[in-house]
Design a protein around this motif. Structure first.
Motif, PDB file in Angstrom:
ATOM      1  N   VAL A  35       0.871  -1.181   0.000  1.00 22.90           N
ATOM      2  CA  VAL A  35       0.000   0.000   0.000  1.00 22.90           C
ATOM      3  C   VAL A  35       0.907   1.230   0.000  1.00 22.90           C
ATOM      4  N   GLY A  36       0.727   2.088  -1.003  1.00 26.66           N
ATOM      5  CA  GLY A  36       1.531   3.305  -1.106  1.00 26.66           C
ATOM      6  C   GLY A  36       0.705   4.419  -1.715  1.00 26.66           C
ATOM      7  N   THR A  37       1.370   5.396  -2.334  1.00 28.69           N
ATOM      8  CA  THR A  37       0.617   6.469  -2.985  1.00 28.69           C
ATOM      9  C   THR A  37       0.314   6.080  -4.426  1.00 28.69           C
ATOM     10  N   SER A  38      -0.672   6.739  -4.982  1.00 24.04           N
ATOM     11  CA  SER A  38      -1.058   6.476  -6.376  1.00 24.04           C
ATOM     12  C   SER A  38      -0.317   7.387  -7.342  1.00 24.04           C
ATOM     13  N   ILE A  67      -5.027  17.497   4.336  1.00 27.40           N
ATOM     14  CA  ILE A  67      -5.631  16.862   5.523  1.00 27.40           C
ATOM     15  C   ILE A  67      -6.861  16.054   5.106  1.00 27.40           C
ATOM     16  N   PHE A  68      -7.686  16.612   4.212  1.00 32.68           N
ATOM     17  CA  PHE A  68      -8.862  15.880   3.717  1.00 32.68           C
ATOM     18  C   PHE A  68      -8.441  14.631   2.941  1.00 32.68           C
ATOM     19  N   LYS A  69      -7.368  14.760   2.146  1.00 36.88           N
ATOM     20  CA  LYS A  69      -6.865  13.591   1.406  1.00 36.88           C
ATOM     21  C   LYS A  69      -6.419  12.503   2.372  1.00 36.88           C
ATOM     22  N   MET A  70      -5.749  12.909   3.464  1.00 39.26           N
ATOM     23  CA  MET A  70      -5.291  11.939   4.453  1.00 39.26           C
ATOM     24  C   MET A  70      -6.484  11.221   5.096  1.00 39.26           C
ATOM     25  N   LEU A  71      -7.517  11.980   5.461  1.00 41.82           N
ATOM     26  CA  LEU A  71      -8.699  11.378   6.088  1.00 41.82           C
ATOM     27  C   LEU A  71      -9.383  10.389   5.133  1.00 41.82           C
ATOM     28  N   LYS A  72      -9.522  10.774   3.853  1.00 42.65           N
ATOM     29  CA  LYS A  72     -10.114   9.876   2.854  1.00 42.65           C
ATOM     30  C   LYS A  72      -9.260   8.625   2.665  1.00 42.65           C
ATOM     31  N   SER A  73      -7.930   8.807   2.725  1.00 49.87           N
ATOM     32  CA  SER A  73      -7.016   7.665   2.559  1.00 49.87           C
ATOM     33  C   SER A  73      -7.115   6.708   3.743  1.00 49.87           C
ATOM     34  N   ILE A  74      -7.308   7.247   4.931  1.00 49.12           N
ATOM     35  CA  ILE A  74      -7.462   6.398   6.124  1.00 49.12           C
ATOM     36  C   ILE A  74      -8.735   5.553   5.995  1.00 49.12           C
ATOM     37  N   ILE A  75      -9.823   6.186   5.546  1.00 51.61           N
ATOM     38  CA  ILE A  75     -11.088   5.452   5.357  1.00 51.61           C
ATOM     39  C   ILE A  75     -10.901   4.357   4.301  1.00 51.61           C
ATOM     40  N   LYS A  76     -10.218   4.702   3.201  1.00 47.63           N
ATOM     41  CA  LYS A  76      -9.964   3.701   2.150  1.00 47.63           C
ATOM     42  C   LYS A  76      -9.074   2.579   2.676  1.00 47.63           C
ATOM     43  N   ALA A  77      -8.077   2.942   3.491  1.00 45.02           N
ATOM     44  CA  ALA A  77      -7.168   1.937   4.045  1.00 45.02           C
ATOM     45  C   ALA A  77      -7.900   0.975   4.975  1.00 45.02           C
ATOM     46  N   ILE A  89       0.703  -5.883   9.572  1.00 45.88           N
ATOM     47  CA  ILE A  89       0.999  -4.718   8.736  1.00 45.88           C
ATOM     48  C   ILE A  89       2.379  -4.210   9.138  1.00 45.88           C
ATOM     49  N   LEU A  90       3.222  -4.023   8.140  1.00 46.60           N
ATOM     50  CA  LEU A  90       4.591  -3.566   8.390  1.00 46.60           C
ATOM     51  C   LEU A  90       4.801  -2.233   7.681  1.00 46.60           C
ATOM     52  N   GLY A  91       5.062  -1.169   8.471  1.00 48.82           N
ATOM     53  CA  GLY A  91       5.245   0.174   7.925  1.00 48.82           C
ATOM     54  C   GLY A  91       6.710   0.549   7.831  1.00 48.82           C
ATOM     55  N   PHE A  92       7.081   1.220   6.745  1.00 50.66           N
ATOM     56  CA  PHE A  92       8.468   1.607   6.505  1.00 50.66           C
ATOM     57  C   PHE A  92       8.679   3.113   6.627  1.00 50.66           C
ATOM     58  N   GLY A  93       7.836   3.763   7.414  1.00 50.60           N
ATOM     59  CA  GLY A  93       8.048   5.168   7.722  1.00 50.60           C
ATOM     60  C   GLY A  93       7.456   6.128   6.723  1.00 50.60           C
ATOM     61  N   ASN A  94       7.499   7.389   7.042  1.00 57.40           N
ATOM     62  CA  ASN A  94       7.019   8.593   6.358  1.00 57.40           C
ATOM     63  C   ASN A  94       5.496   8.641   6.292  1.00 57.40           C
ATOM     64  N   TYR A  95       4.963   9.790   5.867  1.00 59.63           N
ATOM     65  CA  TYR A  95       3.512  10.036   5.915  1.00 59.63           C
ATOM     66  C   TYR A  95       2.715   9.011   5.115  1.00 59.63           C
ATOM     67  N   ILE A  96       3.339   8.390   4.111  1.00 62.65           N
ATOM     68  CA  ILE A  96       2.638   7.440   3.245  1.00 62.65           C
ATOM     69  C   ILE A  96       2.149   6.224   4.026  1.00 62.65           C
ATOM     70  N   SER A  97       2.854   5.879   5.087  1.00 62.86           N
ATOM     71  CA  SER A  97       2.484   4.688   5.854  1.00 62.86           C
ATOM     72  C   SER A  97       1.361   4.949   6.860  1.00 62.86           C
ATOM     73  N   VAL A  98       1.036   6.226   7.097  1.00 61.44           N
ATOM     74  CA  VAL A  98       0.076   6.566   8.157  1.00 61.44           C
ATOM     75  C   VAL A  98      -1.304   5.934   7.947  1.00 61.44           C
ATOM     76  N   PRO A  99      -1.943   6.041   6.764  1.00 62.49           N
ATOM     77  CA  PRO A  99      -3.297   5.475   6.635  1.00 62.49           C
ATOM     78  C   PRO A  99      -3.373   3.979   6.925  1.00 62.49           C
ATOM     79  N   ALA A 100      -2.471   3.189   6.351  1.00 59.49           N
ATOM     80  CA  ALA A 100      -2.541   1.730   6.547  1.00 59.49           C
ATOM     81  C   ALA A 100      -2.235   1.349   7.991  1.00 59.49           C
ATOM     82  N   ILE A 101      -1.259   2.036   8.605  1.00 58.48           N
ATOM     83  CA  ILE A 101      -0.940   1.733  10.011  1.00 58.48           C
ATOM     84  C   ILE A 101      -2.122   2.079  10.914  1.00 58.48           C
ATOM     85  N   LEU A 102      -2.713   3.253  10.696  1.00 58.12           N
ATOM     86  CA  LEU A 102      -3.880   3.643  11.507  1.00 58.12           C
ATOM     87  C   LEU A 102      -5.037   2.677  11.303  1.00 58.12           C
ATOM     88  N   ALA A 103      -5.250   2.261  10.063  1.00 64.16           N
ATOM     89  CA  ALA A 103      -6.312   1.289   9.774  1.00 64.16           C
ATOM     90  C   ALA A 103      -6.062  -0.006  10.529  1.00 64.16           C
TER      91      ALA A 103
END
Length: 356
Positions: A35-38, A67-77, A89-103
């Motif tokens: 899971v990463g950015t598109s 911020i809205f993109k992040m919230l939508k990404s968390i819901i999608k995650a 779930i294994l996160g490798f750092g930076n903002y990109i990993s936040v939605p999947a880790i939070l999910a």
């Protein structure tokens, strides 16, 4: 079949370790899902390696829109994690990993983190307390975290691409027709290049021409190559100047000395290959390259120079590469920092191996 979601992206420094772990998971019959950015390099790079990839429209938190993109990404995650039902779930750092880790936290999945740098980055700082374990590249990271969380930390080193371990110095030198009495100096500022390093080499170019037994491999970075090529009216036949070396592990293997930035994976590759180096860290505090470089310097395995001292660094490199005794001492000091088989250690330590 067991599954692990790997969340990563943005730069090779985050993606390459994830790919190394993915290969190890696949070898053990576990399906890696990325899971990463598109819109960043992972969207092409990961599918090319043959792995399932799911992209999110997530960007750094700089304004209301992001911020809205992040919230939508968390819901999608959350939907992705519900659908895929990963064992971890294994996160490798930076903002990109936040939605999947939070999910994963919301859905009570096992969370693991991997930190490439000496200091924890933003996302890993946010989540290490909630993770089952954080895998560290360097011992120094312990110093930044409360003692009560040390039981959740494990130093494995950085997972590196397999070529770093497989490449053979003697074979590569023969392939590149490097003479026994010829020294090899690798100079690189990374894939984008470094203007300060490039300018320093240009200012000392006459000296490099005089050193007939020193072969230079110079990766200028794609943004600087054309300009540099126009400014060089002569160079030794064996010198190789390119925007970037796609076979960088091979070039590093044949090198006697490396002048470079201090990105986390670069430091780990220098350690793995036992390469003496002169480091000119990128000076942004956010990137953390100075702290990475200090790990080698404090062991007596490298020399650090600022951007403003790049010309001095090149002069030092031209002297050091001819000092066989000092180079041998540096190689001996590097050995104490080596951490082999990081990907294997990470996969073994993950709690996913019970009965399904």
């Amino acid at each position: 079949m067991r599954k692990v979601i790997l969340t990563t992206g943005g730069t090779g420094g985050h993606i390459y370790p994830a790919l190394a772990v993915a290969r190890e998971l696949k070898k053990r019959g576990v399906e890696p899902i990325f899971v990463g950015t598109s819109h960043r390099m992972e969207k092409d790079m990961i599918p090319q390696e043959g792995y399932k990839f799911i992209g999110l429209d997530v960007k750094p938190l700089k304004n209301i829109a992001s911020i809205f993109k992040m919230l939508k990404s968390i819901i999608k995650a959350i939907g992705i994690v519900r659908k895929e039902k990963p064992d971890a779930i294994l996160g490798f750092g930076n903002y990109i990993s936040v939605p999947a880790i939070l999910a994963g936290i919301i859905l009570r999945k096992k969370i693991y983190l991997q930190e490439q740098n000496a200091n924890l980055g933003f996302a890993n700082k946010l989540f290490y307390r909630l993770s089952k374990m954080s895998f560290l590249a360097f011992e120094k990271t312990y110093d930044d975290l409360p003692i009560k969380y040390h039981k959740k930390l494990k130093v494995t080193g950085n997972p590196l691409r397999s070529e770093v371990y497989m490449v053979n110095r003697k074979i590569e030198r023969e392939r590149l027709k490097i003479e026994d009495d010829e020294k090899v100096l690798l100079i690189t500022g990374g894939s984008l290049g470094s203007k300060s390093i490039n300018d320093a080499i240009l200012s000392k170019w006459e000296r490099t021409l005089a050193e007939k037994k020193i072969r230079i491999y110079w990766a200028t970075g794609k943004n600087h190559f054309e300009t540099i090529n126009q400014n060089l009216n002569k160079y030794k036949p064996n010198d190789v100047i390119k925007p970037y070396f796609s076979n960088m592990p091979s070039i590093m293997a044949v090198s006697d000395l490396v002048v470079c930035r201090a990105g986390a994976l670069t430091i780990s590759e220098l350690i793995a290959m036992e390469k003496p180096s002169i480091l000119i860290p990128y000076q942004s505090i956010k990137v953390g390259q100075y702290e990475n470089a200090k790990i080698l310097e404090e062991t007596g395995a490298s020399y650090i120079y600022k951007n403003s001292e790049a010309e001095i660094a090149i002069e030092r490199a031209m002297d050091l590469i001819k000092d066989d005794i000092e180079l041998a001492k540096i190689r001996a000091r590097i050995k104490v920092l080596k951490k082999d088989r990081a990907a294997e250690k990470i996969v073994k330590a993950m709690d996913i191996w019970g009965r399904k």
